[in-house]
Every structure is written in structure tokens, then in C-alpha cells.
Scaffold this motif. Sequence first.
Motif, PDB file in Angstrom:
ATOM      1  N   PHE A 248       3.533   9.663   1.719  1.00  0.00           N
ATOM      2  CA  PHE A 248       3.750   9.603   3.164  1.00  0.00           C
ATOM      3  C   PHE A 248       4.465   8.279   3.463  1.00  0.00           C
ATOM      4  N   SER A 249       5.769   8.297   3.461  1.00  0.00           N
ATOM      5  CA  SER A 249       6.519   7.062   3.707  1.00  0.00           C
ATOM      6  C   SER A 249       6.701   6.791   5.198  1.00  0.00           C
ATOM      7  N   GLN A 250       6.411   7.807   6.038  1.00  0.00           N
ATOM      8  CA  GLN A 250       6.677   7.656   7.470  1.00  0.00           C
ATOM      9  C   GLN A 250       5.585   6.884   8.209  1.00  0.00           C
ATOM     10  N   PHE A 251       4.396   6.753   7.581  1.00  0.00           N
ATOM     11  CA  PHE A 251       3.289   6.131   8.304  1.00  0.00           C
ATOM     12  C   PHE A 251       3.200   4.642   7.965  1.00  0.00           C
ATOM     13  N   THR A 252       4.266   3.921   8.252  1.00  0.00           N
ATOM     14  CA  THR A 252       4.343   2.510   7.868  1.00  0.00           C
ATOM     15  C   THR A 252       3.321   1.652   8.609  1.00  0.00           C
TER      16      THR A 252
ATOM     17  N   THR B 103       0.833  -1.202   0.000  1.00  0.00           N
ATOM     18  CA  THR B 103       0.000   0.000   0.000  1.00  0.00           C
ATOM     19  C   THR B 103       0.864   1.247   0.000  1.00  0.00           C
ATOM     20  N   SER B 104       0.455   2.218  -0.797  1.00  0.00           N
ATOM     21  CA  SER B 104       1.117   3.523  -0.810  1.00  0.00           C
ATOM     22  C   SER B 104       0.121   4.587  -0.384  1.00  0.00           C
ATOM     23  N   ILE B 105       0.579   5.551   0.403  1.00  0.00           N
ATOM     24  CA  ILE B 105      -0.278   6.616   0.910  1.00  0.00           C
ATOM     25  C   ILE B 105       0.283   7.944   0.426  1.00  0.00           C
TER      26      ILE B 105
ATOM     27  N   THR C  98      -1.058  -2.045   7.813  1.00  0.00           N
ATOM     28  CA  THR C  98      -2.389  -2.494   8.210  1.00  0.00           C
ATOM     29  C   THR C  98      -3.338  -2.515   7.022  1.00  0.00           C
ATOM     30  N   LEU C  99      -3.248  -1.506   6.169  1.00  0.00           N
ATOM     31  CA  LEU C  99      -4.101  -1.462   4.983  1.00  0.00           C
ATOM     32  C   LEU C  99      -3.803  -2.624   4.044  1.00  0.00           C
TER      33      LEU C  99
ATOM     34  N   GLN D 295       3.076  15.890  13.051  1.00  0.00           N
ATOM     35  CA  GLN D 295       4.130  16.524  12.263  1.00  0.00           C
ATOM     36  C   GLN D 295       5.488  15.881  12.546  1.00  0.00           C
ATOM     37  N   ASN D 296       5.715  15.513  13.799  1.00  0.00           N
ATOM     38  CA  ASN D 296       7.015  14.954  14.198  1.00  0.00           C
ATOM     39  C   ASN D 296       6.957  13.440  14.387  1.00  0.00           C
ATOM     40  N   TRP D 297       5.989  12.798  13.742  1.00  0.00           N
ATOM     41  CA  TRP D 297       5.765  11.370  13.976  1.00  0.00           C
ATOM     42  C   TRP D 297       7.018  10.532  13.678  1.00  0.00           C
ATOM     43  N   LYS D 298       7.686  10.877  12.607  1.00  0.00           N
ATOM     44  CA  LYS D 298       8.837  10.082  12.202  1.00  0.00           C
ATOM     45  C   LYS D 298       9.910  10.053  13.282  1.00  0.00           C
TER      46      LYS D 298
END
Length: 963
Positions: free
Chosen positions: A346-350, A336-338, A355-356, A384-387
Amino acid sequence: MKIATYNINGINGRLDNLLRWLKTTSPDVVCLQELKCENKNFPEQKLKDAGYHAIWQGEKSWNGVAVLSKNEIKELRRDLPGEDSEYTHSRYLEVFTFGIVIGCLYLPNGNPYPGPKFEYKKRWFSRLLAHGKTLLATGLPVMLVGDYNVMPTDLDTYKPEKYRNNALFQEEIKTAYANLVSQGWTDAIRTLYPSKRIYTFWDYLRKAYERDAGLRLDHFLLSEYLAKKLSSAEVDKEVRGWQGASDHAPVWIQLSDKPLAKKTTKAKKGKEEKIYGIIPAENRHLLDEAEKTNMPTGLKPMKATLVDAPFDEPGWLYEIKWDGYRALSYLSTSGTSIYSRNNLEFSQFTSVSETLTDLNLNAILDGEIVALKDDGTADFGALQNWKNTQRSKLIYYVFDILWLEGYSLLTLTLANRRKLLEKVIPKAHDNIRISEAYQTSGIDFFEAARRMKLEGIIAKRADSCYSADSRSREWLKIKAKRRQEVVIGGYTRNEGTEKYFSALAIGVYDARGILHYIGKVGTGFNQNSQKELMTEFEKIATSRCPFEVEPDVDEPSQFRPQRLGAKPTWLKPTLVCEIEFAELTTGGKVRQASFKGLRADKKPREVALELEKDTGSIVHEVALEHDLKDSPKQAKPAAAPTPKNGKALKTTGKLLLDGTSERQEKKVNGHLLKFTNLSKLYWPEDKVTKRDMFNYYDQVSPLMLPYLLDRPMSLNRFPGGIHGESFYQKNVRETAPTWARTMPHANEKGEEKSYLLGNDRATLLWMASLGCIEMNPWFSRATSPDYPDYCVIDLDPDKNTFEQVIQAAQVTKAILDAIDVPSFPKTSGSTGMHIYIPLGAKYTYEQSQLFANIIVRQVNRELPKFTTLERTISKRGGKMYLDFLQNRPGATIAGVYSLRPKPGATVSMPLLWEEVKKGLKMRDFTIFNAIDRLKETGDLFSGVLGKGIDMVHVLSDAQAHFS
């Protein structure tokens, strides 16, 4: 190998769309038509930078064709064999690339039918037939690709009856196309879709694309060898919905490396079994309305319009407005790509993407990624700073589904899309949740969101389709907190401070691409966030102020009268942040602004000041449009025939103002006129510029001028476009050019004034140069100012459907017909209709008003449930006002053929009474299609200036009929 054809309809004006499409779909070869540019202006370098060789032949105003290829291209010929001295334009280009002979063609349109252009179209087709036979005889792999301007069968149009008299649908042309195919060519699209309506072009009518009011005009004809390699074909329909798109969409075919064996029905059945395994039987009928397509790429989300207040209205669903990142996710069983709203990945929300993928779906979902605090509220800073931190719980709130297992769901209603969404997303999931939609009171829902300290709510029409990459009025957002994305143009440090900085200098872009300063934001930071920001700032520091005018960043205010010694450091305008603020001052500055975080998902040049629109007018307008949507049982009014006495509109085809220059000077009627700021967007939502407005009035002037000649004009000026401040100007004593004709008059104070008189094309264009989007002439002329040429009945709806306006117009006509009074209808260009009755300047305004009063009273007697004669808006009770009081000295309404300062760039258009029936829409006539219509209909309004009625005789008849 992927080969495409695309009628670009003006390559330089749509180059960004073309490059965007090339990047996202990457075809090997593209045939382009209707370049509408001279050879020297062809954008060769930009296409080369995109990876394509090009051969082209173009002309300034007409057609032009080109072939783009990732491989080298060899030119074979630039025209069909044979000559034709009439209407010769750039229509055919033959090349050799990838081992294939490709003929890129634009077959002449041929309208109007019958006529010389149609005869030329037949001759051109005969040359194509002869050359096609020659090409097949060579035995080479060959294809003929492009815009044929032919609908071969009834299956190729949404309404065959509408096109019976159109050159694109004549039997001679359909027969010629059939004869071409019978030479041994394969129609690629029809072969793959033998019984399905596939459209490549959409009608000019407003919202035609959303209603799929389309035609199949763009065809691939393949020789036998290539036909055996044909594996798939599609129309990239979503491109038609992009801002500023061509009326055609790109069409492509896929060729395999080797000839293919015939597909078995078993494989097809297996694919159907997968979708049926996902969707329960009771919901499968929803897919009957969905189109089978490959998974699209590069979609951009549908956006909501900001309005000023919550509302209660049936037919709307209400959702929470999440404070996160808008995210389109492309799900497949292999991964899945977001992507953000600007197609940044958005590569940071692995955790979300993994899950998708586990859902084992092939789908496209739309939603918002949110970082939640322990109390359930959003933490934008954490997102914003999730990564780096991953300190909050990450949730993907999904609120829409756009594509599912081979089916495009864009044309389904929101309500039906959500039914499908609820079947494919598990109800209980750790970090994937459906964003609930509530059928409730919008006002109560907003208050609950405000109490919960949420950002706001989103209101969505339950019957809305999904319009990718557009800001829709069918989705509305109401903010509990005032938020705005801004560009950081610098930072300040006050004297004596120990902080990294004291405040950020922020701005927004206008339609011209100029960055305007809107104030400072000095709160919302801590020491760590300031340190992180300074790391970014050091990379982009500059000595040049990025704002249009360098601001005084230490300017005192009524809340802070003393200066703080603030010194600015300017930054290149590459960073976007989000702020929360209390209000905008009258000077356009934010007050009590607080920093909320950087926005990496927004491009700086897209950051504009988002102003709240009036909720009531938006909701009412959307409701009217939905009431008027065509159903399958409703036929659109047929194109009106040219009246016997109607003056035909003839244009040279050459625009008054072409090119891209911001300033031009032209001599008109012997007078030098200056046109400036030509790219300024006067209708921002529709991408219609000042240049477009000038060109429209210049083209329509032959028909419009008789209704302006010698008439005093009220100048309704919109110098900033339809959403800017507007004002009326009647006195032109000091401002009119010396050559303009005026009518002197004295006001009640005895002051000498001057009205501008409609006179000629130069006067019309001078008014337009003042920002007069609409033209408002008197009912009478300067030579007989007390005697109007016509009487007007204005049907002015309040909370009415347009079908009720049509009903009132039909009743008005029946009443006038009963007493033998001729009448001429036109759309107002807004929400109502105007009905004109010729008077021949024989009666006073008082007599005209008396006559109109008698007529509307009778209309009101027949339609009391939804019409009123009450002038005061608050006392109308939502009913349609039958306005007869317009018939007074000095009163004006939007003149015939006038543009209106309304979304859609609508036109006040004359109609035949036969057109005033169910299915007519108030937005059928716009700047985009008016000229084409008038070339066909001519002037339907000429009778308004003809012999007037005998009012004494008519009033006697009226008394007998209506007493």
C-alpha cells in the motif's frame, strides 16, 4: 551470503510455497531434500525463471536431492563413495558454487527401529563419516547440509521420552553424528544457539506446529574456514504454517565476506536494553515465551471464519469488524512498509506509514486501514479512491502485534500480545489507534454494532496464538450486513438506458478454479463511479464469457417478471469488487445486491463464496480443543507397541493414484475402476483432495477389509466434500457394478432392495468413488444378519470436554474389567469414543442391547454429573449421552480406520487402553499420520472379531457386582 536447506517433501506439490519463499527471502544457495519426483519432472524452468540454476537427482516415490544457486553450479559427485545394494535412493549430491564445496544430503530415516532400514541407516552414516574426513583433508571451504534425520541431543526434541524408541534418537546415531562433528566440523545452529531449543521439523500430530512440538533434524556442518564467517542462522518457522506446507521449515545461515571477530557481550546487552526500554518491567516476563528471531518477511494475516450468529462464551474477546483494508505494517526506525493481505504494498497511505515510522519501533503490526466519515462510520468508497480524493480521515486501527525488537510474538496468546501492543502504541494518536477488545456479552456487542450500522464484529479466543496465512476457527466474524467479495465477469445495458451500464454480472470461483455466475448487482453506483469503472472495463473487454456456463443476464424473476432487453459485454475476470446483499436464493443467486467498491487487495482466483458456519458447533469444537491442549506437565501417550496377534500394515510405498491427472483408470481385484475429479478438495481447510482419500483407503485396506467383509453397508455420500450436501443410500439394486456382492431384502412396502456388501479392495474404492468419505458397516454379517459380531458402547459428548470422554471410557473399562469382559476402544474421529465388546455372533441384537444397557447404567451411576441415558438431545442438559441403542439391526457407526467428514480429515483409530488417558486428543489421528502409525502398531482391533463373551456367565457376574 545466505545458504539455506529445506526438506520440501514433494517439490511439485509444494512448488508455489517454494517459489513464494524464494521470492521473499532470496537465499543465494538452497539445498533441497525429498524431491519425490522423477528427474524428467523436476521444475527446472520455473526455478530458472525465479533466478536459480539447479542440479538435481530425483526419484518418483522416494527421496531426491537438489541444489539451487544464483551462480553457476558445477557437479562434483552424485553419491557417497562405497556401495550398498539395499535401499539405495537419491540421497547425496555434491556441487561447487560461490567457491564452496557443498554436500546436500538426506540421511535415511531408519524407522522402524530396530530393523533392516535402521541397519542401512548406520551403514550409510559410516560412508558419510569416511567421506567427511576426505573432504576436510582437501582444505577447501566445504559444508555438509541437509536433513540428517538425527536429533543430536535432548535439546533437539520437544519430548525426549517420546522418541526413545525412534531411529532418529538412538545412541548409535547420536554417537555417529558426534563423531562426524569431532572430525573438525562446526554445527552452525548449535554454535549460535548453544542452549536453546531450535526446531526445524514438527510432529505429525494435529496442531503440533502451533504447540511447537518440534525436532531439530536439519543441520549445517561447516569446515573451519567457513565457521569463522558464520554470522547468523534462523529457521523460517512461519513457512511451516503456510497452507499445504512441508513438515519441515526452511533453515538458513548467513556467511560474512571475511572471518568475523568474536561478538562481545556488551553489544548483546545493548540490544536487550532497547526492548527493556520499551516494555515496562511488569510485562517483560511475557517475552520469556517469545522466540528471538530476525524480522520475518512476507507474512500473511490470520483470517477469521464466518459464522451465522453472535454468542456469549467465556474466554472470548470481541472487536469491531472494520470496513477497510486489512494491513500488515513492517515498522523500522528507517522507514515503514504496509502490505495488503496478499503482500501487495500500500504505497498510497503515506500519512500512516510516516506516522508509524515516527514511533521509533522495529515491529510488525496487524490491523485495518479505514476511511472515516464525519459521523465516525467507515466510508469504503473513500478509502478505495484515497489516492485521488483524500476526502475522509484515514485511521489505522491496530489489533495485533506479531514481532517486536527481535522477538517473534506469534506463539504468545492474543491476551498477552495485546498487553505488549498497548505498551508500544500511544493511547492518543491522530491516525494510529488500537482497536479495542471487549470482554462482554457477544450478543449485546453485536446488537450495538448493528444499531451503529457497523459491518459486524470479530470474536477472538483470548488464548489463541497467531496462525499466519490461515483461516482460523479461533477467530470468528459475525456480519451485521451480508457482504461478499465477487469477481466482475461482465456488465449489462438495458434497452433505452442512458447509463454507462445497468448492472454488473458477478461470480465466484469454486475449488477447481471454475468461475460460477451468482447474479447481477445494479445499485450502489453514481454517474462518476460508473464512468471510472467503464475506464477499467474498456481495458479488459472480451468476446468470451468468463463463466463456466454463459448466463441469461436478462432472466426474469418473481420480483421482475418482464425482460428488460439487457445485453451483456463480457470482461476478463481480473477485477474484484465487494457487494452487500439481502440473501442467496435457493438457486445460488444474490438478491438485492449493492456495489460497495473495487478490492485491489484481493486476487480474483481467491474469491470464493463465503458461507456462514454454525456458530454453536464451531465454538463448542474450539472449546474442546483448547481444553485438551498439552501443558508442560502433560505427556502425550507413548506410541503403541504392535500387539502379538495384530496384523502389521505393509505398504509398497507406491500410491494407487499419483501425478496430477484429473482422471485415472485402475484395475483393482480384476475390475476396472474410474476415478475422476481427483483434485477436488474434499477437506478444503486441510487441502485434502479426492485423490488423497482414494490413496488412504487403498493403503489402509489390508487392515480395514476384515471389518467390512460380508457386512451390509450404509453409504453416507458427500459428493461435494465435507461442506457439501450429503445423503444416505442403502439400496444399490440399480447402481452397483455387476461384480459387486449384494444382499437382497424387502422393505416394509414389499419392494425389493439390495444392500452392498463389503467384499474386497475394489468394493471399498468403489464406495469411495461415490463420495463415501466414511465407511459404515453393519455390526452383523449377511450370513448371520440377526447376530452381531460385537456390542458397541458409544460415548457421545454434548457440552463436554474430551477429558470427560476419556474419564467415561476409563470408568467403562473398569466396569468391564470387573466382570472379565474384554473391550477394545477407538476414537470416533469426531468428538467421542467407541468401545467394542466381542460377541462372536452368538447373541441377538436385543441381547446385545440389553447387555450394553446394563453397562452404561453403571457408568451413569458413577458419573452422574456429566453423563446421561436420555436419548432426546434437547433433554440431555448438555451431558454426554451413553448410547447403547446403536445395538440394533441396520444401525451403523463410522467403522474402524474410517475417515470422517470433519475438519482435520480425522480417522476413527483403534487404541490401546494404555493410550486412553489425559493428553489424548480427539484429533491426534488424521489422514496425514494414520498410515505411519499403523505401520508401527499393526491392527489393534483384531480381538473384536475373536471369540465372543459368555453372556450368561457375564450377566450373572454383573448382577453380583452391580446389584
